[in-house]
Design a protein around this motif. Structure first.
Motif, PDB file in Angstrom:
ATOM      1  N   PHE A  21       7.442  -7.348 -11.658  1.00 31.68           N
ATOM      2  CA  PHE A  21       6.005  -7.229 -11.391  1.00 31.68           C
ATOM      3  C   PHE A  21       5.440  -6.173 -12.330  1.00 31.68           C
ATOM      4  O   PHE A  21       6.202  -5.563 -13.099  1.00 31.68           O
ATOM      5  CB  PHE A  21       5.751  -6.887  -9.914  1.00 31.68           C
ATOM      6  CG  PHE A  21       6.679  -5.870  -9.341  1.00 31.68           C
ATOM      7  CD1 PHE A  21       7.939  -6.231  -8.872  1.00 31.68           C
ATOM      8  CD2 PHE A  21       6.326  -4.532  -9.306  1.00 31.68           C
ATOM      9  CE1 PHE A  21       8.820  -5.273  -8.373  1.00 31.68           C
ATOM     10  CE2 PHE A  21       7.187  -3.577  -8.794  1.00 31.68           C
ATOM     11  CZ  PHE A  21       8.440  -3.945  -8.333  1.00 31.68           C
ATOM     12  N   MET A 134       6.604 -13.262  -1.684  1.00 30.56           N
ATOM     13  CA  MET A 134       6.132 -12.669  -2.937  1.00 30.56           C
ATOM     14  C   MET A 134       6.800 -13.362  -4.123  1.00 30.56           C
ATOM     15  O   MET A 134       8.028 -13.446  -4.148  1.00 30.56           O
ATOM     16  CB  MET A 134       6.540 -11.197  -2.911  1.00 30.56           C
ATOM     17  CG  MET A 134       5.604 -10.251  -3.570  1.00 30.56           C
ATOM     18  SD  MET A 134       6.272  -8.574  -3.486  1.00 30.56           S
ATOM     19  CE  MET A 134       5.849  -8.051  -1.837  1.00 30.56           C
ATOM     20  N   ASP A 191      -1.541  -9.925  -6.568  1.00 32.86           N
ATOM     21  CA  ASP A 191      -1.328  -8.470  -6.558  1.00 32.86           C
ATOM     22  C   ASP A 191      -1.027  -8.013  -7.984  1.00 32.86           C
ATOM     23  O   ASP A 191      -0.020  -8.421  -8.564  1.00 32.86           O
ATOM     24  CB  ASP A 191      -0.149  -8.127  -5.630  1.00 32.86           C
ATOM     25  CG  ASP A 191       0.128  -6.627  -5.565  1.00 32.86           C
ATOM     26  OD1 ASP A 191      -0.617  -5.841  -6.182  1.00 32.86           O
ATOM     27  OD2 ASP A 191       1.092  -6.244  -4.871  1.00 32.86           O
ATOM     28  N   GLU A 217      -5.240  -7.759  -4.747  1.00 28.05           N
ATOM     29  CA  GLU A 217      -4.644  -6.452  -4.395  1.00 28.05           C
ATOM     30  C   GLU A 217      -4.409  -5.626  -5.659  1.00 28.05           C
ATOM     31  O   GLU A 217      -3.832  -6.133  -6.629  1.00 28.05           O
ATOM     32  CB  GLU A 217      -3.319  -6.725  -3.658  1.00 28.05           C
ATOM     33  CG  GLU A 217      -2.525  -5.489  -3.281  1.00 28.05           C
ATOM     34  CD  GLU A 217      -1.316  -5.865  -2.389  1.00 28.05           C
ATOM     35  OE1 GLU A 217      -1.423  -6.822  -1.578  1.00 28.05           O
ATOM     36  OE2 GLU A 217      -0.275  -5.205  -2.509  1.00 28.05           O
ATOM     37  N   ASP A 242      -3.228  -0.887  -1.834  1.00 33.93           N
ATOM     38  CA  ASP A 242      -1.798  -0.780  -1.475  1.00 33.93           C
ATOM     39  C   ASP A 242      -1.285   0.599  -1.896  1.00 33.93           C
ATOM     40  O   ASP A 242      -1.439   1.569  -1.145  1.00 33.93           O
ATOM     41  CB  ASP A 242      -1.025  -1.933  -2.130  1.00 33.93           C
ATOM     42  CG  ASP A 242       0.477  -1.838  -1.906  1.00 33.93           C
ATOM     43  OD1 ASP A 242       0.905  -1.053  -1.038  1.00 33.93           O
ATOM     44  OD2 ASP A 242       1.252  -2.527  -2.605  1.00 33.93           O
ATOM     45  N   GLU A 243      -0.756   0.719  -3.126  1.00 39.87           N
ATOM     46  CA  GLU A 243      -0.186   2.015  -3.509  1.00 39.87           C
ATOM     47  C   GLU A 243      -1.233   3.109  -3.667  1.00 39.87           C
ATOM     48  O   GLU A 243      -0.878   4.286  -3.753  1.00 39.87           O
ATOM     49  CB  GLU A 243       0.691   1.889  -4.775  1.00 39.87           C
ATOM     50  CG  GLU A 243       0.030   1.292  -5.994  1.00 39.87           C
ATOM     51  CD  GLU A 243       0.279  -0.219  -6.126  1.00 39.87           C
ATOM     52  OE1 GLU A 243       0.111  -0.939  -5.124  1.00 39.87           O
ATOM     53  OE2 GLU A 243       0.618  -0.649  -7.242  1.00 39.87           O
ATOM     54  N   ILE A 295       9.599  -4.006  -1.039  1.00 41.70           N
ATOM     55  CA  ILE A 295      10.847  -4.644  -1.448  1.00 41.70           C
ATOM     56  C   ILE A 295      11.954  -4.114  -0.527  1.00 41.70           C
ATOM     57  O   ILE A 295      12.986  -3.590  -0.979  1.00 41.70           O
ATOM     58  CB  ILE A 295      11.188  -4.429  -2.932  1.00 41.70           C
ATOM     59  CG1 ILE A 295       9.949  -4.215  -3.774  1.00 41.70           C
ATOM     60  CG2 ILE A 295      12.072  -5.551  -3.431  1.00 41.70           C
ATOM     61  CD1 ILE A 295       9.364  -5.329  -4.476  1.00 41.70           C
ATOM     62  N   GLU A 320       4.319  -9.784   4.676  1.00 42.18           N
ATOM     63  CA  GLU A 320       5.268  -9.922   3.552  1.00 42.18           C
ATOM     64  C   GLU A 320       6.658  -9.490   4.040  1.00 42.18           C
ATOM     65  O   GLU A 320       6.994  -8.319   4.035  1.00 42.18           O
ATOM     66  CB  GLU A 320       4.769  -9.072   2.377  1.00 42.18           C
ATOM     67  CG  GLU A 320       3.434  -9.590   1.862  1.00 42.18           C
ATOM     68  CD  GLU A 320       2.655  -8.594   1.010  1.00 42.18           C
ATOM     69  OE1 GLU A 320       3.210  -7.546   0.640  1.00 42.18           O
ATOM     70  OE2 GLU A 320       1.484  -8.878   0.735  1.00 42.18           O
TER      71      GLU A 320
HETATM   72  C1  MUC Z   1       3.667  -4.683  -3.687  1.00 47.65           C
HETATM   73  O1  MUC Z   1       2.939  -5.098  -2.800  1.00 47.65           O
HETATM   74  O2  MUC Z   1       3.159  -4.024  -4.580  1.00 47.65           O
HETATM   75  C2  MUC Z   1       6.046  -3.570  -5.553  1.00 47.65           C
HETATM   76  C3  MUC Z   1       6.192  -2.235  -5.623  1.00 47.65           C
HETATM   77  C4  MUC Z   1       6.147  -1.732  -4.323  1.00 47.65           C
HETATM   78  O3  MUC Z   1       6.216  -0.553  -3.967  1.00 47.65           O
HETATM   79  O4  MUC Z   1       5.957  -2.741  -3.448  1.00 47.65           O
HETATM   80  C5  MUC Z   1       6.041  -3.960  -4.150  1.00 47.65           C
HETATM   81  C6  MUC Z   1       5.131  -5.005  -3.669  1.00 47.65           C
END
Ligand code: MUC
Ligand code: MG
Length: 367
Positions: A21, A134, A191, A217, A242-243, A295, A320
């Motif tokens: 990714f 995913m 994402d 996302e 998300d992050e 993950i 997920e």
């Molecule tokens: C996601 O949703 O980003 C990739 C890196 C992480 O920390 O989670 C995954 C999936």
């Protein structure tokens, strides 16, 4: 109910195929098993999956911070001291994954002590979730073939497609191929893991305007503050943070600043105690929520489904919960099973899971 010891055990389990990714690639689950012991002889477990390219945590770093900073702060507390523990660990700004595994192992020990499932202690709304799978970077034909296998084998009909490559057509072609293959029988969202610039993200979303996406996302970095707001305002689907939202305070900041309209709750990142805060905040703000996946292996997935099934808001959308399918093995005595597109919360006290000691012995790195 007193916590007497905390263990942090490194292990590594190879992936069958790499997951790629925009912010990284996973070839091996180099995680940390966290075990909490009590004076009653109860053992609670959880796992910490470090994501160095996102949060800067590593397997060695998680073990060091648990052993030297966090364990001394929680030993002596009881299993009911969630808020005291949260307050002590929150003095450290970073290390979300280490804190979360410790928090969830304590909840597992509490459930085992009370002989009640954690999911019921948290809220007990339902006992299962729909699963979203995913799809990591590959050629369109390979990603469609993987989706076909996942539909046929597990009945999963929601896909999160990883995007963020250049040129954007590498990714938009995949999403188009999936929609052409499956029609409206699947749900699709994307994402970007911050891989695109603001203008690339808008161009890609315009190219996909007819593909009926559920969400977008983290397409571009949240630190491109004005660019992110500008993008979110132009989109006609919820934009998931998300992050960019590792804490409830970050959710408030991003959402009130117009940089997100939905939130991914990852128990690997906020455990149960802080995930509850994010959930309640999201409910109060009227945000859509998706249960995300850092993950996780099967232990982490058991945690995610326990939390997701506990509330109406978190169980409304597919969670997920299937990244463990890419692993060659795992540590659970009874493997999780996805059937008919759903994952049922493992029944039984705590998280409802048991570690297979032979497998742990085989995969642990500290023997
Ligand atoms: C996601 O949703 O980003 C990739 C890196 C992480 O920390 O989670 C995954 C999936
Ligand atoms: Mg994400």
């Amino acid at each position: 109910m007193k916590i007497t010891a905390v263990e942090a055990i490194p292990f590594a389990i190879p992936y069958v195929k790499p997951l790629r990714f925009a912010s990284g690639e996973i070839r091996s689950a180099e995680h940390v098993l966290v075990r909490v012991r009590t004076d009653d002889g109860v053992v609670g477990v959880a796992e910490a999956p470090p994501r160095p390219f996102t949060y800067g945590e590593t397997q060695a770093g998680i073990i060091a911070v648990i052993d030297t900073i966090f364990a001394p702060q929680v030993i002596g507390l009881t299993l009911l001291d969630h808020e005291q523990m949260h307050s002590r660990l929150a003095r450290t700004v970073g290390n979300p994954t280490a804190k979360s595994a410790l928090d969830m192992a304590v909840w597992d020990a509490l459930g085992k002590t009370l002989e009640l499932p954690v999911t019921e202690l948290l809220g007990g709304f339902t006992d299962r979730m729909r699963v979203s799978h995913m799809l990591g970077f590959d050629e369109p034909a390979a990603m469609v073939a993987e989706a076909e296998k996942v539909v046929d084998t597990y009945g999963i009909r929601t896909f999160k497609v990883k995007v963020g490559r250049r040129p954007v057509q590498l990714d938009t072609a995949v999403v188009r191929a999936l929609r052409e293959r499956f029609g409206d029988s699947v749900e699709l969202y994307v994402d970007g893991n911050r891989g695109w610039t603001t203008s690339e993200a808008l161009r890609a979303m315009r190219e996909m305007h007819d593909l009926d996406l559920l969400f977008a996302e983290e397409l571009n970095p949240a630190d491109d503050v004005l660019g992110r707001r500008w993008l979110v305002e132009k989109l006609d689907v919820p934009f998931i943070a998300d992050e960019s939202v590792p804490t409830a305070a970050d959710v408030t900041r991003e959402v009130l600043g117009g940089s997100a309209t939905a939130v991914s709750i990852k128990t690997a990142r906020t455990g149960f105690t802080a995930s509850r805060r994010v959930h309640h905040l999201a409910e109060g703000l009227g945000l859509e929520v998706v249960i995300g996946n850092q993950i996780d292996g099967q232990i982490g997935t058991a945690c995610a489904v326990a939390f997701g099934a506990a509330y109406e808001l978190t169980s409304r959308r597919a969670g997920e919960l299937s990244n463990f399918l890419d692993m060659s093995d795992d540590l659970l005595a009874q493997p999780l099973q996805i059937n008919g597109g759903q994952l049922v919360v493992p029944p039984g006290p705590g998280l409802g899971i048991d570690i297979d000691e032979n497998r742990l012995q085989h995969y642990r790195l500290d023997k």
